[in-house]
Write an enzyme that holds these catalytic residues in place. Structure first.
Site, PDB file in Angstrom:
ATOM      1  CG  HIS A   1      -1.889  -1.073   1.105  1.00 51.62           C
ATOM      2  ND1 HIS A   1      -3.054  -0.661   0.290  1.00 51.62           N
ATOM      3  CD2 HIS A   1      -2.113  -2.326   1.514  1.00 51.62           C
ATOM      4  CE1 HIS A   1      -4.004  -1.788   0.444  1.00 51.62           C
ATOM      5  NE2 HIS A   1      -3.271  -2.518   1.171  1.00 51.62           N
TER       6      HIS A   1
ATOM      7  NE  ARG B   1      20.787 -12.550  11.909  1.00 50.96           N
ATOM      8  CZ  ARG B   1      21.432 -13.669  12.231  1.00 50.96           C
ATOM      9  NH1 ARG B   1      22.319 -13.826  11.285  1.00 50.96           N
ATOM     10  NH2 ARG B   1      21.930 -13.848  13.465  1.00 50.96           N
TER      11      ARG B   1
ATOM     12  CB  THR C   1      12.173  -7.150   3.310  1.00 47.68           C
ATOM     13  OG1 THR C   1      13.139  -7.051   4.238  1.00 47.68           O
ATOM     14  CG2 THR C   1      10.699  -7.079   4.189  1.00 47.68           C
TER      15      THR C   1
ATOM     16  CB  SER D   1       7.739 -20.601  12.036  1.00 45.13           C
ATOM     17  OG  SER D   1       7.639 -21.936  11.654  1.00 45.13           O
TER      18      SER D   1
END
Length: 199
Positions: free
Chosen positions: A108, A175, A160, A155
């Site tokens: 968004h 990471r 990103t 989990s």
């Protein structure tokens, strides 16, 4: 218990009847009572792929080119997964995901603080490619990033940035914490930059 299995079976049959409305619908595809599927004509399901119960799938055409959601052969998407695609999201072959996966190649817009976020539209992020044989844990969020072949995402991770082949990644943001060493034929711990720690 039996009535749940019957409902699931009827759902699978129902979606097989709807196969002509999908971009591709391979042999043995199982779609089990999804919450919603928007843009089925842009969805491609490989042979023996599975979309488990309660999934929300939105493949939205907001650009000139058609979006593509491709789920490879023998890939299983867990219960209550949420996939939003405006350009390209691809799962390779033999991918396994746990429940409550979120995958998106968009986000968004929120640049104008005087306009509600829901009214500012979407911004395109990078395409998402999940490599063959990857394993994605429960409650993982993948936002505009790709995951390599046979990699593992722990989990509750938030991915990103891209994760290469043969890596284990964890955390928010995710990471690399382990890599597979081809010379030693073993998974090895890594430092904060994803470099193997020599022991």
């Amino acid at each position: 218990m039996l009535h749940f299995r019957i409902r699931d079976y009827l759902s699978v049959l129902f979606y097989r009847l709807l196969a002509p409305f999908f971009g591709r619908f391979g042999k043995g595809v199982r779609i089990v009572r999804p919450l919603r599927i928007f843009g089925a004509r842009f969805c491609e399901f490989g042979d023996d792929s599975v979309l488990q119960f309660g999934a929300y799938v939105a493949v939205l055409k907001i650009h000139e080119h058609a979006p593509v959601l491709r789920i490879g052969a023998r890939t299983q998407i867990g219960n209550f997964s949420h996939i939003v695609c405006t350009s390209r999201v691809e799962f390779g072959e033999g991918v396994l995901t746990a429940d409550r996966l979120f995958v998106s190649d968009n986000g968004h817009e929120f640049a104008d603080p005087d306009v509600p976020i829901r009214d500012q539209g979407l911004r395109q992020l990078a395409e998402v490619h999940i490599g063959d044989g990857a394993w994605i844990g429960e409650n993982v969020c993948i936002s505009g990033a790709s995951i390599g072949r046979n990699s593992v995402i722990a989990s509750n991770s938030v991915v990103t940035r891209d994760i290469p082949d043969l890596c284990v990644a964890a955390g928010a943001p995710a990471r690399i914490v382990r890599r597979y060493c081809q010379t030693r034929k073993a998974w090895r711990r890594t430092d904060a930059d994803g470099v193997v720690i020599e022991e």
